[in-house]
Scaffold this active site. Structure first.
Site, PDB file in Angstrom:
ATOM      1  N   MET A  93      70.215  13.593-103.480  1.00  0.00           N
ATOM      2  CA  MET A  93      69.022  13.398-103.560  1.00  0.00           C
ATOM      3  C   MET A  93      68.635  13.725-104.962  1.00  0.00           C
ATOM      4  O   MET A  93      68.993  14.772-104.682  1.00  0.00           O
ATOM      5  CB  MET A  93      68.367  14.282-102.888  1.00  0.00           C
ATOM      6  CG  MET A  93      68.070  15.251-102.457  1.00  0.00           C
ATOM      7  SD  MET A  93      67.711  15.996-101.414  1.00  0.00           S
ATOM      8  CE  MET A  93      67.763  16.252-101.149  1.00  0.00           C
ATOM      9  N   ASN A  94      68.971  13.787-105.353  1.00  0.00           N
ATOM     10  CA  ASN A  94      68.561  14.408-105.903  1.00  0.00           C
ATOM     11  C   ASN A  94      67.413  14.245-106.842  1.00  0.00           C
ATOM     12  O   ASN A  94      66.943  14.872-107.013  1.00  0.00           O
ATOM     13  CB  ASN A  94      68.865  14.629-106.142  1.00  0.00           C
ATOM     14  CG  ASN A  94      69.521  15.342-105.783  1.00  0.00           C
ATOM     15  OD1 ASN A  94      69.054  15.563-106.257  1.00  0.00           O
ATOM     16  ND2 ASN A  94      69.852  16.029-105.125  1.00  0.00           N
ATOM     17  N   HIS A 103      72.001   8.383-105.786  1.00  0.00           N
ATOM     18  CA  HIS A 103      72.990   9.343-105.635  1.00  0.00           C
ATOM     19  C   HIS A 103      72.472  10.454-104.299  1.00  0.00           C
ATOM     20  O   HIS A 103      73.333  10.836-103.521  1.00  0.00           O
ATOM     21  CB  HIS A 103      73.587  10.064-106.689  1.00  0.00           C
ATOM     22  CG  HIS A 103      74.669  10.802-106.531  1.00  0.00           C
ATOM     23  ND1 HIS A 103      74.537  12.313-106.755  1.00  0.00           N
ATOM     24  CD2 HIS A 103      75.777  10.479-106.653  1.00  0.00           C
ATOM     25  CE1 HIS A 103      75.812  12.886-106.652  1.00  0.00           C
ATOM     26  NE2 HIS A 103      76.697  11.824-106.487  1.00  0.00           N
ATOM     27  N   CYS A 104      71.150  10.743-104.417  1.00  0.00           N
ATOM     28  CA  CYS A 104      70.583  11.686-103.597  1.00  0.00           C
ATOM     29  C   CYS A 104      70.758  11.082-101.949  1.00  0.00           C
ATOM     30  O   CYS A 104      70.667  12.103-101.116  1.00  0.00           O
ATOM     31  CB  CYS A 104      69.051  11.908-103.803  1.00  0.00           C
ATOM     32  SG  CYS A 104      68.820  12.351-105.696  1.00  0.00           S
ATOM     33  N   VAL A 105      70.839   9.952-101.752  1.00  0.00           N
ATOM     34  CA  VAL A 105      70.620   9.450-100.434  1.00  0.00           C
ATOM     35  C   VAL A 105      71.886   8.964 -99.934  1.00  0.00           C
ATOM     36  O   VAL A 105      71.973   8.177 -98.974  1.00  0.00           O
ATOM     37  CB  VAL A 105      69.525   8.207-100.259  1.00  0.00           C
ATOM     38  CG1 VAL A 105      68.245   8.870-100.462  1.00  0.00           C
ATOM     39  CG2 VAL A 105      70.030   7.080-100.952  1.00  0.00           C
TER      40      VAL A 105
END
Length: 379
Positions: free
Chosen positions: A1-2, A370-372
């Site tokens: 998640m970020n 990238h978070c998910v």
């Protein structure tokens, strides 16, 4: 998640889903006082978290369905999650965890190329932080580590998400242990060869690891990831729900190679200053083997030129995801910056297709691609 950083407006307060904090904080607050789960004992063998460009067996994702968390933004966020899942599924299998009551909708929106399972319930969509960190031993072995997710320090309800890592490991049929720290996958970057990087603000923080010294925390991180060195950045405390995750600013490309998303020269807020310090620190650092790190710049967008005007928006090109044969990245409406980021990623990954997606609804939650996502490496 970020999740988190570089180039935000100076006037911004709580980023990364700052609007969510009140929805779940009361229910989650008790997590700050809890102890870590009992350890099951480390798996035998030299297990290590590989760098993310290795081949994957599958990508894990999660389906958000809580209006208490997302309010009126939920349908748009679901559409972005579905878009990301469908795009990755063109290159490798995607397994998406959904609550039983919303699995049918997830299947409808994601389509037949995405596998939706209703047996692993979730609170939210941030699989990078809640999912297991998979490790390999180089000899066909695979296991997984849980980072004891506590809702980013008790800021959001997480009773289901706290169990996601262990449940996915069980579903995948791999040994599972809990690390001796509280953290999130987006808080730690690894080069797969012994070197980690992270922000102190996210991990050396009493809302995750109260009373734990930096030295002890470093040892726990290295044990969990199969590493021997941590490169620390100071980060930004208390400005977003993650306390400044590293994966929206700095990423490893290979052992001895990294990139940092740089803000426009006119940006002077805490995140812009943090990004410049990360670049300076990384440029002067060495890997676990003593190799200098070739640190590249990835120019971030101008927040005055992106589509979104949401004060919590995260526009991070660095928060890209590598899957088999592709780089999945965001694009934000600053046409010059979007095209420059595409060109940079194409140069860095010449054997992969660069897919740039409009994820503006997800970005209002302060997270990115990238978070998910969470990769399961092939062995």
């Amino acid at each position: 998640m970020n999740e988190h950083t570089a180039g935000r407006h100076a006037s911004r307060g709580l980023n990364r889903r700052g609007f969510l904090v009140t929805a779940g904080a009361a229910a989650a607050g008790a997590a700050l006082a809890t102890t870590l789960p009992e350890r099951a004992g480390a798996a035998a063998g030299p297990f290590r978290v590989p760098i993310e460009d290795v081949r994957h067996t599958r990508t894990w994702m999660a389906w958000p369905d809580s209006t208490a968390i997302w309010g009126g933004k939920l349908s748009g966020v679901q559409a972005d999650i579905a878009l990301i899942a469908r795009t990755i599924a063109q290159y490798e299998p995607v397994v998406l965890c959904a609550n039983s009551g919303s699995a049918a909708k997830a299947r409808l929106m994601c389509g037949p190329t995405v596998t939706v399972i209703g047996s692993i319930p979730v609170d939210d969509c941030w699989m990078r932080d809640t999912g297991p960190v998979f490790r390999t031993d180089g000899h066909g072995g695979l296991d997984a580590v849980g980072l004891n997710f506590n809702g980013w320090g008790g800021k959001q309800t997480h009773a289901r998400d706290a169990l996601v890592a262990e449940r996915i490991a069980s579903y995948a049929g791999v040994p599972f242990t809990y690390a001796d720290l509280v953290g999130e996958g987006g808080a730690i970057e690894q080069d797969g060869a012994g070197t980690l990087m992270a922000t102190r603000s996210s991990l050396v923080n009493r809302n995750r690891n109260p009373g734990m010294s930096e030295r002890r925390l470093e040892a726990a991180m290295c044990e969990a990831y199969g590493a021997s060195k941590v490169i620390w950045f100071d980060g930004v405390y208390g400005q977003d729900i993650t306390d400044d995750h590293v994966d929206a600013t700095s990423r490893f490309l290979a052992p001895g190679e990294a990139l940092v998303q740089m803000p426009p020269s006119t940006d002077t807020d805490a995140y812009a200053r943090d990004a410049r310090r990360q670049y300076s620190t990384l440029s002067a650092a060495t890997t676990a083997t003593g190799r200098p790190i070739d640190t590249m710049r990835l120019q971030g967008p101008d927040y005055n030129r992106i589509r979104s005007t949401d004060r919590d928006f995260l526009a991070s090109f660095a928060n890209f995801y590598l899957c088999n044969g592709a780089v999945i990245s965001g694009q934000f409406g600053d046409r010059r910056a979007d095209e420059a980021a595409r060109a940079t990623l194409a140069r860095l990954y010449p054997d992969r297709v660069v897919e740039q997606l409009n994820i503006d609804r997800l970005g209002t939650g302060g997270g990115g691609i990238h978070c998910v996502t969470q990769q399961q490496p092939a062995v």
